[in-house]
Each structure stands twice: as structure tokens, then as C-alpha cells.
Design a protein around this motif. Structure first.
Motif, PDB file in Angstrom:
ATOM      1  N   LEU A  71     -37.699  11.964 -12.114  1.00  0.00           N
ATOM      2  CA  LEU A  71     -36.304  12.381 -12.282  1.00  0.00           C
ATOM      3  C   LEU A  71     -36.203  13.516 -13.297  1.00  0.00           C
ATOM      4  O   LEU A  71     -35.481  14.489 -13.092  1.00  0.00           O
ATOM      5  CB  LEU A  71     -35.439  11.197 -12.723  1.00  0.00           C
ATOM      6  N   LEU A  76     -32.824  15.558 -12.920  1.00  0.00           N
ATOM      7  CA  LEU A  76     -31.811  14.580 -12.534  1.00  0.00           C
ATOM      8  C   LEU A  76     -31.715  13.451 -13.555  1.00  0.00           C
ATOM      9  O   LEU A  76     -32.700  13.107 -14.205  1.00  0.00           O
ATOM     10  CB  LEU A  76     -32.143  13.966 -11.169  1.00  0.00           C
ATOM     11  N   HIS A  77     -30.529  12.891 -13.657  1.00  0.00           N
ATOM     12  CA  HIS A  77     -30.302  11.710 -14.493  1.00  0.00           C
ATOM     13  C   HIS A  77     -29.772  10.608 -13.588  1.00  0.00           C
ATOM     14  O   HIS A  77     -28.864  10.836 -12.803  1.00  0.00           O
ATOM     15  CB  HIS A  77     -29.297  12.004 -15.614  1.00  0.00           C
ATOM     16  N   LEU A 113     -35.469  11.036  -3.409  1.00  0.00           N
ATOM     17  CA  LEU A 113     -34.544  11.954  -4.083  1.00  0.00           C
ATOM     18  C   LEU A 113     -33.528  12.554  -3.110  1.00  0.00           C
ATOM     19  O   LEU A 113     -32.373  12.774  -3.474  1.00  0.00           O
ATOM     20  CB  LEU A 113     -35.320  13.061  -4.805  1.00  0.00           C
ATOM     21  N   SER A 117     -29.544  12.163  -3.502  1.00  0.00           N
ATOM     22  CA  SER A 117     -28.578  13.272  -3.531  1.00  0.00           C
ATOM     23  C   SER A 117     -27.482  13.108  -2.486  1.00  0.00           C
ATOM     24  O   SER A 117     -26.351  13.524  -2.704  1.00  0.00           O
ATOM     25  CB  SER A 117     -29.285  14.618  -3.373  1.00  0.00           C
TER      26      SER A 117
END
Length: 148
Positions: A71, A76-77, A113, A117
Motif C-alpha cells: 500500500l 495508498l492508505h 489493488l 480502487s
């Protein structure tokens, strides 16, 4: 110490207090390889071997750390949780606990991922091994979920 390694150590020790109690150290931290260790002394059982719960915790945390590293690399968080896991205790551990989670392919993580998203949630299965001088001691497979 690499930025990721120090960030991971800080995050583990601040957000998961157990990691301080069992003396988790981050040995290697990259988006392809996580290695964690924990000394035997605070993780010992009545048989003078590593406590099964400590072995499980270190294995879970190695997988969790891999998700964290991926991440971070993607910018990304997300929240990371273990959904379920299987563990096999193959040999007693009588030395420092060394857990290794290596990602040999990006395909599954890329899929996770992409789903994250689109839907705000993704899932990935990760393998972790704890190896001793005597050989493979623990085989672990955990399913991790990331969500907003």
C-alpha cells in the motif's frame, strides 16, 4: 535504515502494542520481501520452545506488513485486517523467531489493488514461513482484507 523499514517499525509498535511486548524487529522491508524477527525469551512456553500464539502472531504480522509495504509503495492508505488463516506447526522453534513473507509475483496484488480502487475493498492471500536452523518450522497462509 530505509524509509519503509522505519515507517513499518513505527507503525507496528504504535498501532499494534503487542509487537512491543513480543519484541518484534523489522529485519527487511520492501514491497517484495518482509522479514520480521522476535527473540525467544519473551515468547517462550513451558517446554522452552516458542509459544504457538507468538509464532502465529509473528506470521500474521509478517503478512500484514507485506500489505502495508505494498500500500505504501502504491501511495495508498487503507485499513488492513486478517480475515482468516491456516497455520501448520512443523517443528519446535528453539531460537529467534524469523518470519518471511516474499511476494514472487505482482499479479495477485495488482488484482487486489484494482478491486480496492473500484469497490473500496480488496483481498489478498499471503504465505509466510518461519524457518529455523533445523528447517521449515511454520507454514502460514493468511487472507488479508484492505478497506477504506
Amino acid at each position: 535504515m530505509s524509509e519503509l523499514k522505519s515507517l513499518l517499525k513505527k507503525t507496528l509498535h504504535e498501532e499494534i502494542p503487542l509487537t512491543r511486548e513480543i519484541c518484534i524487529s523489522v529485519i527487511t522491508a520492501s514491497p517484495q520481501l518482509i522479514e520480521l524477527s522476535a527473540p525467544l525469551a519473551p515468547n517462550i512456553n513451558h517446554k522452552c520452545t516458542a509459544f504457538g500464539g507468538s509464532l502465529y502472531a509473528v506470521a500474521v504480522l509478517a503478512g500484514w506488513s507485506m500489505v502495508f509495504a505494498r500500500l505504501h509503495a502504491a501511495g495508498l492508505h487503507a485499513h488492513i485486517v486478517i480475515q482468516d488463516a491456516q497455520i501448520e506447526y512443523l517443528l519446535p522453534v528453539v531460537e529467534t523467531i524469523n518470519a518471511r513473507c516474499e511476494l514472487v509475483s505482482n499479479v495477485e496484488f495488482d488484482r487486489c489493488l484494482k478491486l480496492f480502487s473500484r469497490k473500496g475493498r480488496g483481498r489478498i492471500a499471503l504465505d509466510v514461513q518461519i524457518v529455523t536452523q533445523q528447517g521449515l518450522a511454520v507454514r502460514f497462509c493468511g487472507n488479508y482484507v484492505i478497506h477504506v
